[in-house]
Design a protein around this motif. Structure first.
Motif, short mmCIF file in Angstrom:
data_model
loop_
_atom_site.label_atom_id
_atom_site.label_comp_id
_atom_site.label_asym_id
_atom_site.label_seq_id
_atom_site.Cartn_x
_atom_site.Cartn_y
_atom_site.Cartn_z
N GLY A 46 -0.92 19.78 10.88
CA GLY A 46 0.08 18.92 11.26
C GLY A 46 -0.03 18.06 12.36
O GLY A 46 0.74 16.92 12.68
N SER A 47 -0.63 18.52 13.34
CA SER A 47 -0.72 17.86 14.59
C SER A 47 -1.95 18.68 15.32
O SER A 47 -2.49 19.67 14.91
N ILE A 80 -8.39 21.40 27.31
CA ILE A 80 -8.27 21.69 28.78
C ILE A 80 -6.82 21.70 29.43
O ILE A 80 -6.77 22.34 30.36
N LEU A 81 -6.04 21.13 28.58
CA LEU A 81 -4.37 21.19 29.18
C LEU A 81 -3.83 22.42 28.80
O LEU A 81 -2.43 22.40 29.12
N LEU A 91 3.53 19.19 27.24
CA LEU A 91 2.42 18.53 26.59
C LEU A 91 2.61 17.95 25.54
O LEU A 91 3.10 18.84 24.61
N SER A 92 2.32 16.94 25.19
CA SER A 92 2.27 16.17 23.61
C SER A 92 1.05 15.37 23.68
O SER A 92 0.54 14.94 24.68
N PHE A 93 0.58 15.07 22.31
CA PHE A 93 -0.41 14.04 22.20
C PHE A 93 0.14 12.97 21.33
O PHE A 93 0.62 13.29 20.15
N PRO A 99 -3.19 12.71 25.68
CA PRO A 99 -2.06 13.38 26.14
C PRO A 99 -1.12 12.69 27.21
O PRO A 99 -1.36 12.18 28.02
N ARG A 100 -0.02 13.40 27.12
CA ARG A 100 1.14 13.02 28.08
C ARG A 100 1.79 14.47 28.28
O ARG A 100 1.94 15.26 27.54
#
Length: 357
Positions: A46-47, A80-81, A91-93, A99-100
């Motif tokens: 899903g992600s 790596i995050l 964290l989100s992509f 990444p953010r």
């Protein structure tokens, strides 16, 4: 468990600078979007985060390239995050944006509030994935665990997202060095604990990705990146669970610092494609093994060019122990998997010829 010798131990022998029958090979991002089976598994997850945080899915995609190619190592599928995510930065992509972090750290209060995450708590999913992958590998090839470097993690944590120059963290390093060092020290302790935990879970080699070390000039590199990678290496090497487990450092764009990187006590250095592998070997001698360093863009060329360029890298290194063939950075999504097979087969065949000469 981590001390078990896999049936194919070329990769580990090369990192110890011991003779091998041919040059071992693995590929950065070998489990990735260029593989249709990876895209199918990611669709089920899903992600990206759904994939990376699910041990079963992470195991599945880690093993996919080994089912296609005669690779000499597997590498844990993760990101790596994971450490800053476990620190609560959110964290989100975002599609097409990378990444953010919802809560970047840009002041003393935020930085001093950070703590080393609980490896059996927030990061247990990573250790569960390592244990599952080791089980499913069944001793076929070694498993590599990894982390981002303290400097690279700081880049994302201060900026809040990817950047061309990560100007915010560089400004902090110049204008508030004590604050930057506080952040980097916490991250060094977290990275070391994370790698040690992966070794406890079954990782048989460990790698540190210093993706953004090359953004720094020589003196700042030594102060804000090299110093903390050396701290990580020393801490990892001092842990009984890591005895005999090789550590590889990859600092992209930092070819001017190869000798200093070799002096950290690491076992291997990843080398990007902007330096000849022969020159790199001459500079570090037999102090460390070298890993690299084909330009990833070559894999988008014809099979004949892939063969030619792979042979050129092997010839440049020569008939010396201590070479792990790899790309100079990660494989890109546009690559035809058939070209990866050409690469793997060429490296093994030409490596044998070099040793027989």
């Amino acid at each position: 468990m981590a001390a078990d010798v896999p049936r194919n131990d070329r990769f580990l022998r090369a990192l110890r600078r011991e003779p091998t029958d041919t040059t071992p090979l693995w590929v950065m991002r070998q489990a990735g979007r260029y593989l249709p089976e990876y895209r199918a598994t990611r669709g089920k997850a899903g992600s990206f985060m759904g994939l990376a945080t699910n041990p079963e899915f992470a195991c599945e995609v880690t093993l996919q390239p080994l089912a296609r190619f005669d690779l000499d190592a597997a590498i844990l599928f993760s990101d790596i995050l994971t450490i800053p995510d476990a620190m609560g930065l959110g964290l989100s992509f975002e599609a097409g944006e990378g990444p953010r972090f919802a809560r970047p750290v840009r002041d003393a209060a935020a930085i001093h509030a950070l703590a080393v995450p609980d490896m059996d708590g927030e990061l247990r999913y990573v250790m569960d994935a390592v244990r599952l992958i080791r089980k499913e590998l069944g001793g076929r090839v070694p498993l590599i665990g990894f982390s981002g470097s303290p400097w690279t993690l700081a880049c994302y944590m201060v900026e809040g997202q990817g950047s061309r120059d990560f100007a915010r963290v560089k400004a902090m390093a110049w204008s508030e060095p004590a604050l930057a060092h506080a952040l980097l020290d916490t991250l060094a302790r977290a990275v070391a604990a994370y790698l040690v935990a992966q070794a406890h879970a079954g990782a048989q080699a460990l790698m540190v990705f210093d993706t953004w070390g090359g953004l720094l000039g020589p003196a700042p590199f030594r102060e804000f990146s090299l110093r903390y990678m050396a701290q990580v290496v020393a801490t990892v090497k001092a842990d009984p669970a890591c005895r005999g487990i090789p550590v590889i450092l990859f600092s992209k764009g930092a070819n001017g610092q190869l000798e200093a990187l070799a002096d950290t006590g690491c076992d291997g250095l990843g080398v990007d494609w902007t330096i000849g592998i022969g020159e790199a070997r001459q500079r570090v001698g037999h102090q460390v093994a070298l890993q690299g360093n084909l330009d990833p863009a070559v894999l988008r060329a014809t099979p004949a060019i892939v063969e030619r360029e792979a042979r050129a890298v092997l010839d440049a290194f020569g008939n010396h122990p201590g070479h792990v063939f790899n790309l100079g950075h990660g494989i890109t999504p546009e690559v035809d998997p058939d070209n990866v097979k050409v690469l793997v087969d060429t490296v093994h065949a030409h490596g044998r010829k070099i040793r027989a000469a």
